[in-house]
Design a protein around this motif. Structure first.
Motif, PDB file in Angstrom:
ATOM      1  N   HIS A 141       0.857  -1.196   0.000  1.00 45.13           N
ATOM      2  CA  HIS A 141       0.000   0.000   0.000  1.00 45.13           C
ATOM      3  C   HIS A 141       0.887   1.239   0.000  1.00 45.13           C
ATOM      4  O   HIS A 141       2.008   1.231   0.514  1.00 45.13           O
ATOM      5  CB  HIS A 141      -0.966  -0.003   1.192  1.00 45.13           C
ATOM      6  N   THR A 142       0.393   2.293  -0.607  1.00 36.67           N
ATOM      7  CA  THR A 142       1.023   3.599  -0.513  1.00 36.67           C
ATOM      8  C   THR A 142      -0.078   4.602  -0.259  1.00 36.67           C
ATOM      9  O   THR A 142      -1.241   4.344  -0.577  1.00 36.67           O
ATOM     10  CB  THR A 142       1.834   3.943  -1.772  1.00 36.67           C
ATOM     11  N   ALA A 143       0.270   5.762   0.319  1.00 42.32           N
ATOM     12  CA  ALA A 143      -0.733   6.641   0.909  1.00 42.32           C
ATOM     13  C   ALA A 143      -1.574   5.763   1.847  1.00 42.32           C
ATOM     14  O   ALA A 143      -1.023   4.925   2.554  1.00 42.32           O
ATOM     15  CB  ALA A 143      -1.543   7.345  -0.163  1.00 42.32           C
ATOM     16  N   SER A 144      -2.892   5.908   1.827  1.00 41.09           N
ATOM     17  CA  SER A 144      -3.740   4.973   2.594  1.00 41.09           C
ATOM     18  C   SER A 144      -4.589   4.145   1.638  1.00 41.09           C
ATOM     19  O   SER A 144      -5.760   3.845   1.912  1.00 41.09           O
ATOM     20  CB  SER A 144      -4.627   5.727   3.586  1.00 41.09           C
ATOM     21  N   LEU A 145      -3.997   3.754   0.533  1.00 42.75           N
ATOM     22  CA  LEU A 145      -4.709   2.972  -0.478  1.00 42.75           C
ATOM     23  C   LEU A 145      -4.472   1.485  -0.204  1.00 42.75           C
ATOM     24  O   LEU A 145      -3.599   0.854  -0.788  1.00 42.75           O
ATOM     25  CB  LEU A 145      -4.234   3.374  -1.877  1.00 42.75           C
ATOM     26  N   PHE A 146      -5.275   0.949   0.715  1.00 43.31           N
ATOM     27  CA  PHE A 146      -5.160  -0.440   1.149  1.00 43.31           C
ATOM     28  C   PHE A 146      -6.055  -1.339   0.297  1.00 43.31           C
ATOM     29  O   PHE A 146      -7.246  -1.067   0.129  1.00 43.31           O
ATOM     30  CB  PHE A 146      -5.586  -0.582   2.610  1.00 43.31           C
ATOM     31  N   ALA A 147      -5.486  -2.428  -0.210  1.00 43.79           N
ATOM     32  CA  ALA A 147      -6.249  -3.343  -1.063  1.00 43.79           C
ATOM     33  C   ALA A 147      -7.343  -4.076  -0.301  1.00 43.79           C
ATOM     34  O   ALA A 147      -8.285  -4.589  -0.919  1.00 43.79           O
ATOM     35  CB  ALA A 147      -5.310  -4.345  -1.733  1.00 43.79           C
ATOM     36  N   VAL A 201       9.604  -5.921  -2.124  1.00 44.97           N
ATOM     37  CA  VAL A 201       8.187  -5.680  -2.404  1.00 44.97           C
ATOM     38  C   VAL A 201       8.034  -4.776  -3.615  1.00 44.97           C
ATOM     39  O   VAL A 201       7.213  -5.037  -4.510  1.00 44.97           O
ATOM     40  CB  VAL A 201       7.495  -5.057  -1.172  1.00 44.97           C
ATOM     41  N   LEU A 202       8.832  -3.718  -3.667  1.00 46.93           N
ATOM     42  CA  LEU A 202       8.759  -2.791  -4.798  1.00 46.93           C
ATOM     43  C   LEU A 202       9.156  -3.475  -6.098  1.00 46.93           C
ATOM     44  O   LEU A 202       8.489  -3.306  -7.129  1.00 46.93           O
ATOM     45  CB  LEU A 202       9.671  -1.591  -4.541  1.00 46.93           C
ATOM     46  N   GLU A 203      10.234  -4.259  -6.077  1.00 47.21           N
ATOM     47  CA  GLU A 203      10.687  -4.923  -7.299  1.00 47.21           C
ATOM     48  C   GLU A 203       9.659  -5.928  -7.794  1.00 47.21           C
ATOM     49  O   GLU A 203       9.420  -6.049  -9.003  1.00 47.21           O
ATOM     50  CB  GLU A 203      12.043  -5.577  -7.054  1.00 47.21           C
ATOM     51  N   ALA A 204       9.022  -6.653  -6.878  1.00 50.55           N
ATOM     52  CA  ALA A 204       7.983  -7.603  -7.275  1.00 50.55           C
ATOM     53  C   ALA A 204       6.770  -6.879  -7.848  1.00 50.55           C
ATOM     54  O   ALA A 204       6.173  -7.323  -8.844  1.00 50.55           O
ATOM     55  CB  ALA A 204       7.570  -8.459  -6.079  1.00 50.55           C
ATOM     56  N   ALA A 205       6.424  -5.757  -7.233  1.00 52.19           N
ATOM     57  CA  ALA A 205       5.269  -4.985  -7.705  1.00 52.19           C
ATOM     58  C   ALA A 205       5.521  -4.369  -9.076  1.00 52.19           C
ATOM     59  O   ALA A 205       4.597  -4.176  -9.866  1.00 52.19           O
ATOM     60  CB  ALA A 205       4.938  -3.891  -6.698  1.00 52.19           C
ATOM     61  N   THR A 206       6.777  -4.088  -9.355  1.00 50.90           N
ATOM     62  CA  THR A 206       7.141  -3.494 -10.643  1.00 50.90           C
ATOM     63  C   THR A 206       7.260  -4.552 -11.733  1.00 50.90           C
ATOM     64  O   THR A 206       6.921  -4.311 -12.899  1.00 50.90           O
ATOM     65  CB  THR A 206       8.468  -2.728 -10.509  1.00 50.90           C
ATOM     66  N   ALA A 207       7.731  -5.736 -11.375  1.00 50.62           N
ATOM     67  CA  ALA A 207       7.984  -6.795 -12.356  1.00 50.62           C
ATOM     68  C   ALA A 207       6.706  -7.348 -12.961  1.00 50.62           C
ATOM     69  O   ALA A 207       6.675  -7.749 -14.123  1.00 50.62           O
ATOM     70  CB  ALA A 207       8.783  -7.916 -11.704  1.00 50.62           C
ATOM     71  N   ALA A 208       5.636  -7.384 -12.174  1.00 49.32           N
ATOM     72  CA  ALA A 208       4.364  -7.934 -12.656  1.00 49.32           C
ATOM     73  C   ALA A 208       3.232  -7.203 -11.960  1.00 49.32           C
ATOM     74  O   ALA A 208       3.355  -6.821 -10.794  1.00 49.32           O
ATOM     75  CB  ALA A 208       4.285  -9.433 -12.358  1.00 49.32           C
ATOM     76  N   SER A 209       2.153  -7.015 -12.679  1.00 47.08           N
ATOM     77  CA  SER A 209       1.007  -6.304 -12.115  1.00 47.08           C
ATOM     78  C   SER A 209       0.437  -7.061 -10.917  1.00 47.08           C
ATOM     79  O   SER A 209       0.163  -8.261 -11.004  1.00 47.08           O
ATOM     80  CB  SER A 209      -0.065  -6.122 -13.181  1.00 47.08           C
ATOM     81  N   GLN A 210       0.276  -6.371  -9.811  1.00 54.35           N
ATOM     82  CA  GLN A 210      -0.282  -6.942  -8.602  1.00 54.35           C
ATOM     83  C   GLN A 210      -1.461  -6.096  -8.138  1.00 54.35           C
ATOM     84  O   GLN A 210      -1.607  -4.941  -8.534  1.00 54.35           O
ATOM     85  CB  GLN A 210       0.777  -7.009  -7.501  1.00 54.35           C
ATOM     86  N   ASP A 211      -2.264  -6.683  -7.269  1.00 53.42           N
ATOM     87  CA  ASP A 211      -3.445  -5.972  -6.784  1.00 53.42           C
ATOM     88  C   ASP A 211      -3.088  -5.187  -5.523  1.00 53.42           C
ATOM     89  O   ASP A 211      -3.608  -5.433  -4.439  1.00 53.42           O
ATOM     90  CB  ASP A 211      -4.585  -6.967  -6.499  1.00 53.42           C
ATOM     91  N   ASN A 212      -2.169  -4.248  -5.694  1.00 54.20           N
ATOM     92  CA  ASN A 212      -1.853  -3.318  -4.619  1.00 54.20           C
ATOM     93  C   ASN A 212      -1.518  -1.962  -5.230  1.00 54.20           C
ATOM     94  O   ASN A 212      -1.264  -1.840  -6.436  1.00 54.20           O
ATOM     95  CB  ASN A 212      -0.726  -3.837  -3.725  1.00 54.20           C
TER      96      ASN A 212
END
Length: 232
Positions: A141-147, A201-212
């Motif tokens: 999550h970033t800001a308060s954008l919680f999945a 976490v950042l590298e995984a989120a960048t490598a493939a689209s995730q629901d976060n």
């Protein structure tokens, strides 16, 4: 697009980010007429404290700067969990050059949350930031954008509003936050993180689209995100 700036020392990280943010604000002010202002949005938590203390001493035309928050918990400002409290203790310390800026908090617990968020969206003083400094949780999550928040579909896809109310499932307190759509429109966007776990976490989120939120932001081709990462 992500640009990674890596540091071994958190003090060097804080100094470099403060210089980059100060330069971005100065550029925004230089592009505007003398009556115009620039808006900086910062994050709370424990990680930004050193950065905010360094930024507060930067020599800038602070009387023309509005400082607000990327997000905040729906708690009184005297509460230890308040991001507004952190900003007042660091940037707005009486010894800081930044004390002459104008602070625009996001929270007023005397109001109802949803009504207050609607008022923020209707208020042109709470403008889209020229510069924003984000943090990131280990859940992405970033800001308060919680999945896991019931508002997730609204705050990440459906709304074009600047501000949203959020009720995280995994974190305490309701929140006020900039929406994902708003963050994507910020001209100068920075991310402050530390440690190997958050880099993974950042590298995984960048490598493939995730629901976060960080994955949605990092994989948007229209977004440039300058990441300031410290190993410690």
């Amino acid at each position: 697009m992500i640009e990674l700036h890596a540091f071994d020392d958190p003090r060097a990280q804080a100094a470099a980010l403060a210089k980059a943010v100060s330069d971005a604000l100065a550029a925004s002010l230089a592009q505007a007429d003398a009556a115009s202002r620039a808006t900086l949005a910062v994050s709370g938590g424990t990680s930004p404290r050193a950065f905010l203390q360094v930024l507060g001493s930067e020599q800038l035309d602070w009387p023309r700067v509005d400082v607000t928050l990327v997000d905040d918990r729906w708690v009184p400002e005297i509460d230890a969990a308040s991001n507004a409290r952190l900003v007042r203790e660091t940037l707005f310390d009486p010894a800081q050059a930044a004390r002459s800026a104008r602070f625009l908090p996001l929270v007023d617990v005397a109001s109802a949350l949803n009504a207050h968020v609607a008022a923020l969206n209707a208020n042109p003083t709470h403008a889209l930031p020229d510069v924003a400094v984000l943090g990131m949780g280990e859940d992405g999550h970033t800001a308060s954008l919680f999945a896991d928040a019931p508002e997730w579909p609204h705050i990440t896809a459906e709304t074009c509003e600047r501000f949203v109310a959020v009720h995280p499932g995994s974190a305490p307190h309701p929140r006020v936050s900039f929406s994902l759509a708003a963050l994507k429109r910020v001209p100068h966007l920075f991310l402050l993180i530390a440690g190997s776990r958050k880099r993974d976490v950042l590298e995984a989120a960048t490598a493939a689209s995730q629901d976060n939120a960080i994955s949605k932001l990092a994989n948007d081709r229209g977004v440039r995100l300058d990441v300031y990462w410290s190993a410690n």
